[in-house]
Design a protein around this motif. Structure first.
Motif, PDB file in Angstrom:
ATOM      1  N   SER A 152       0.807  -1.209   0.000  1.00 20.98           N
ATOM      2  CA  SER A 152       0.000   0.000   0.000  1.00 20.98           C
ATOM      3  C   SER A 152       0.845   1.266   0.000  1.00 20.98           C
ATOM      4  N   MET A 153       0.163   2.405  -0.090  1.00 18.42           N
ATOM      5  CA  MET A 153       0.733   3.738   0.120  1.00 18.42           C
ATOM      6  C   MET A 153       1.716   4.188  -0.952  1.00 18.42           C
ATOM      7  N   GLY A 154       1.840   3.425  -2.021  1.00 15.22           N
ATOM      8  CA  GLY A 154       2.823   3.755  -3.041  1.00 15.22           C
ATOM      9  C   GLY A 154       2.189   4.175  -4.349  1.00 15.22           C
ATOM     10  N   THR A 155       2.910   3.941  -5.433  1.00 15.01           N
ATOM     11  CA  THR A 155       2.488   4.392  -6.758  1.00 15.01           C
ATOM     12  C   THR A 155       2.016   3.224  -7.622  1.00 15.01           C
ATOM     13  N   LEU A 156       1.423   2.220  -6.999  1.00 10.74           N
ATOM     14  CA  LEU A 156       0.993   1.025  -7.721  1.00 10.74           C
ATOM     15  C   LEU A 156       0.000   1.381  -8.829  1.00 10.74           C
ATOM     16  N   SER A 157       0.283   0.903 -10.034  1.00  7.44           N
ATOM     17  CA  SER A 157      -0.590   1.135 -11.184  1.00  7.44           C
ATOM     18  C   SER A 157      -1.103  -0.200 -11.709  1.00  7.44           C
ATOM     19  N   ASP A 158      -1.832  -0.140 -12.809  1.00  4.58           N
ATOM     20  CA  ASP A 158      -2.352  -1.365 -13.422  1.00  4.58           C
ATOM     21  C   ASP A 158      -1.229  -2.332 -13.783  1.00  4.58           C
ATOM     22  N   ASP A 159      -0.069  -1.803 -14.179  1.00  6.74           N
ATOM     23  CA  ASP A 159       1.048  -2.677 -14.562  1.00  6.74           C
ATOM     24  C   ASP A 159       1.473  -3.545 -13.379  1.00  6.74           C
ATOM     25  N   GLY A 160       1.650  -2.927 -12.209  1.00  7.02           N
ATOM     26  CA  GLY A 160       2.071  -3.690 -11.048  1.00  7.02           C
ATOM     27  C   GLY A 160       1.018  -4.671 -10.586  1.00  7.02           C
ATOM     28  N   ALA A 161      -0.229  -4.250 -10.564  1.00 15.27           N
ATOM     29  CA  ALA A 161      -1.300  -5.140 -10.126  1.00 15.27           C
ATOM     30  C   ALA A 161      -1.478  -6.306 -11.087  1.00 15.27           C
ATOM     31  N   THR A 162      -1.320  -6.049 -12.384  1.00 17.31           N
ATOM     32  CA  THR A 162      -1.422  -7.134 -13.373  1.00 17.31           C
ATOM     33  C   THR A 162      -0.310  -8.151 -13.156  1.00 17.31           C
ATOM     34  N   ALA A 163       0.897  -7.680 -12.918  1.00 22.43           N
ATOM     35  CA  ALA A 163       2.013  -8.594 -12.647  1.00 22.43           C
ATOM     36  C   ALA A 163       1.756  -9.404 -11.384  1.00 22.43           C
ATOM     37  N   LEU A 195      -3.713 -15.979   1.283  1.00 22.00           N
ATOM     38  CA  LEU A 195      -3.568 -14.828   2.164  1.00 22.00           C
ATOM     39  C   LEU A 195      -4.837 -14.586   2.978  1.00 22.00           C
ATOM     40  N   LYS A 196      -4.637 -14.047   4.165  1.00 27.71           N
ATOM     41  CA  LYS A 196      -5.771 -13.541   4.928  1.00 27.71           C
ATOM     42  C   LYS A 196      -6.115 -12.122   4.489  1.00 27.71           C
ATOM     43  N   LYS A 197      -5.065 -11.348   4.104  1.00 22.45           N
ATOM     44  CA  LYS A 197      -5.314  -9.968   3.690  1.00 22.45           C
ATOM     45  C   LYS A 197      -4.291  -9.523   2.654  1.00 22.45           C
ATOM     46  N   LEU A 198      -4.771  -8.795   1.658  1.00 20.74           N
ATOM     47  CA  LEU A 198      -3.926  -8.101   0.693  1.00 20.74           C
ATOM     48  C   LEU A 198      -4.265  -6.617   0.799  1.00 20.74           C
ATOM     49  N   ASP A 199      -3.282  -5.809   1.162  1.00 18.52           N
ATOM     50  CA  ASP A 199      -3.502  -4.382   1.365  1.00 18.52           C
ATOM     51  C   ASP A 199      -2.833  -3.609   0.227  1.00 18.52           C
ATOM     52  N   LEU A 200      -3.657  -2.954  -0.583  1.00 20.48           N
ATOM     53  CA  LEU A 200      -3.161  -2.148  -1.700  1.00 20.48           C
ATOM     54  C   LEU A 200      -3.690  -0.716  -1.626  1.00 20.48           C
ATOM     55  N   ALA A 226     -12.163 -16.329  -2.463  1.00 23.62           N
ATOM     56  CA  ALA A 226     -11.357 -17.285  -1.691  1.00 23.62           C
ATOM     57  C   ALA A 226     -11.269 -16.892  -0.221  1.00 23.62           C
ATOM     58  N   GLY A 227     -11.914 -15.812   0.150  1.00 20.52           N
ATOM     59  CA  GLY A 227     -11.913 -15.391   1.543  1.00 20.52           C
ATOM     60  C   GLY A 227     -10.816 -14.420   1.909  1.00 20.52           C
ATOM     61  N   VAL A 228     -10.099 -13.881   0.912  1.00 19.33           N
ATOM     62  CA  VAL A 228      -9.038 -12.926   1.183  1.00 19.33           C
ATOM     63  C   VAL A 228      -9.653 -11.545   1.405  1.00 19.33           C
ATOM     64  N   GLU A 229      -9.270 -10.893   2.492  1.00 15.21           N
ATOM     65  CA  GLU A 229      -9.675  -9.514   2.714  1.00 15.21           C
ATOM     66  C   GLU A 229      -8.812  -8.615   1.831  1.00 15.21           C
ATOM     67  N   VAL A 230      -9.453  -7.866   0.958  1.00  8.36           N
ATOM     68  CA  VAL A 230      -8.746  -6.997   0.027  1.00  8.36           C
ATOM     69  C   VAL A 230      -9.043  -5.546   0.377  1.00  8.36           C
ATOM     70  N   ASP A 231      -7.984  -4.772   0.614  1.00 11.35           N
ATOM     71  CA  ASP A 231      -8.129  -3.357   0.909  1.00 11.35           C
ATOM     72  C   ASP A 231      -7.577  -2.561  -0.271  1.00 11.35           C
ATOM     73  N   LEU A 232      -8.487  -1.985  -1.047  1.00 12.41           N
ATOM     74  CA  LEU A 232      -8.098  -1.146  -2.172  1.00 12.41           C
ATOM     75  C   LEU A 232      -8.268   0.327  -1.848  1.00 12.41           C
ATOM     76  N   GLY A 233      -8.763   0.638  -0.665  1.00 14.10           N
ATOM     77  CA  GLY A 233      -8.947   2.016  -0.268  1.00 14.10           C
ATOM     78  C   GLY A 233      -9.903   2.746  -1.191  1.00 14.10           C
ATOM     79  N   GLN A 234      -9.808   4.052  -1.154  1.00  7.94           N
ATOM     80  CA  GLN A 234     -10.588   4.898  -2.046  1.00  7.94           C
ATOM     81  C   GLN A 234      -9.696   5.368  -3.190  1.00  7.94           C
ATOM     82  N   ASP A 235     -10.308   5.699  -4.291  1.00  9.45           N
ATOM     83  CA  ASP A 235      -9.547   6.179  -5.450  1.00  9.45           C
ATOM     84  C   ASP A 235      -9.220   7.659  -5.255  1.00  9.45           C
ATOM     85  N   ASP A 236      -8.332   7.927  -4.264  1.00  8.43           N
ATOM     86  CA  ASP A 236      -8.064   9.314  -3.896  1.00  8.43           C
ATOM     87  C   ASP A 236      -6.577   9.629  -3.795  1.00  8.43           C
ATOM     88  N   ALA A 237      -5.725   8.801  -4.413  1.00  3.47           N
ATOM     89  CA  ALA A 237      -4.295   9.068  -4.387  1.00  3.47           C
ATOM     90  C   ALA A 237      -3.992  10.338  -5.177  1.00  3.47           C
TER      91      ALA A 237
END
Length: 318
Positions: free
Chosen positions: A243-254, A264-269, A289-300
């Protein structure tokens, strides 16, 4: 984003600021709180070491379990060498100490990337039973490789983490470490590591008990995500935090195209630069699969030039 609030708890204990004036404030039981010791960050009188001496005289330090070091005098210009020396000198008086945070300093006292630090490993060497250690501020920070058999949690918060610290952590023998949190930051404030420098951490060879890995607040978050996608350590993690960085579609796709993350129990992005389509792909891949995913708000925060070039920013820089 800036850091505007002091720590509210440490080691599961509520934070309590020791009254530096030596006034009549009723003190809690020594083992009931995480004691915060701080002074004014601009030319303070008395100095931090004097307030700490007063603390040692007023509190049964043999029962103290957690200490929070707040601002010391002249944090912009002075490393906390005297603070570290005072703590190490008092180690026999602190046999129950299990958690220590150095630099609980908010932006009104000193911006994170201007906090002057030093070699912090004497604290770990001086307290071999310490289970949690955290430090804030990357300017002048040093962390040469060491071995510590008790440390379970290590946190390094910076707006720019020197490569020497990344390599020092990666080369350290930390057999009990379960939680590692590194704020890699931006080159504007001293970050000079590359993904290759993370290889010893991502292999997990020296971190057999690691379950929570956070490599965040990074301007190279896409490259980090791509490396994590095939990192051996990921298979035994419960929590992965990019989280908290400059992750874009390229990184998430990889990341989605690499090894399975459904264990995982949680993936925080949170705080990212993902398109809505990619955000949906992440949810669909992991949430069933039961993974808690935190994508936050689209406010970067982002800036866009006239030619359409988008500038992305880490969550915490200066």
């Amino acid at each position: 984003m800036t850091i505007g609030d002091h720590l509210e708890e440490l080691y599961g204990l509520p934070a309590f600021t020791f009254p530096g004036s030596g006034g009549t404030t009723e003190l809690p039981a020594p083992d009931a709180v995480a004691w915060r010791i701080a002074v004014e960050s601009y030319g303070a009188e008395p100095p931090w070491t004097e307030v700490f001496a007063r603390f040692c005289a007023a509190v049964d330090t043999t029962r103290v379990r957690a200490l929070i070091v707040g601002a010391w005098e002249d944090t912009y210009d002075c490393a906390p060498s005297d603070v570290i020396e005072a703590l190490v000198a008092a180690r026999d008086r602190l046999p129950a100490l299990r958690s220590l945070f150095l630099g609980d300093i908010v932006f009104e006292e000193c911006e994170i990337s201007w906090i002057t630090q030093t070699d912090v490993t004497p604290l770990l060497a001086g307290f071999p039973a310490l289970e949690e250690f955290g430090v804030r501020g990357g300017q002048g920070l040093e962390f040469p490789a060491l071995r510590h058999d008790a440390l379970r949690r290590l946190t390094v918060e910076t707006g720019g983490l020197p490569v020497s610290v990344v390599r020092g952590v990666g080369a350290s023998e930390l057999p009990a470490l379960e939680h590692l949190d590194l704020w890699l930051g931006t080159s504007w404030y001293g970050a000079d590591s590359e993904v290759a420098d993370l290889a010893p951490i991502l292999s997990g060879d020296r971190l057999p008990r690691l379950r929570h890995l956070a490599l965040r607040n990074s301007e190279i978050q896409d490259e980090v995500a791509a490396a994590v996608a095939s990192a051996p350590v990921v298979a035994r993690l419960d929590v992965l935090d990019l989280s908290m960085g400059t992750l874009s579609d390229d990184g998430a796709t990889a990341l989605l195209g690499g090894q399975p993350l459904t264990h995982l129990k949680k993936l925080d992005l949170h705080h990212n630069y993902l398109s809505e389509a990619l955000r949906q792909r992440v949810r669909e891949a992991l949430e069933p699969a039961g993974v808690e995913v935190d994508l936050g708000q689209d406010d970067a925060d982002r800036d866009e030039d006239e030619d359409g070039t988008v500038h992305r920013y880490v969550a915490v820089g200066e």
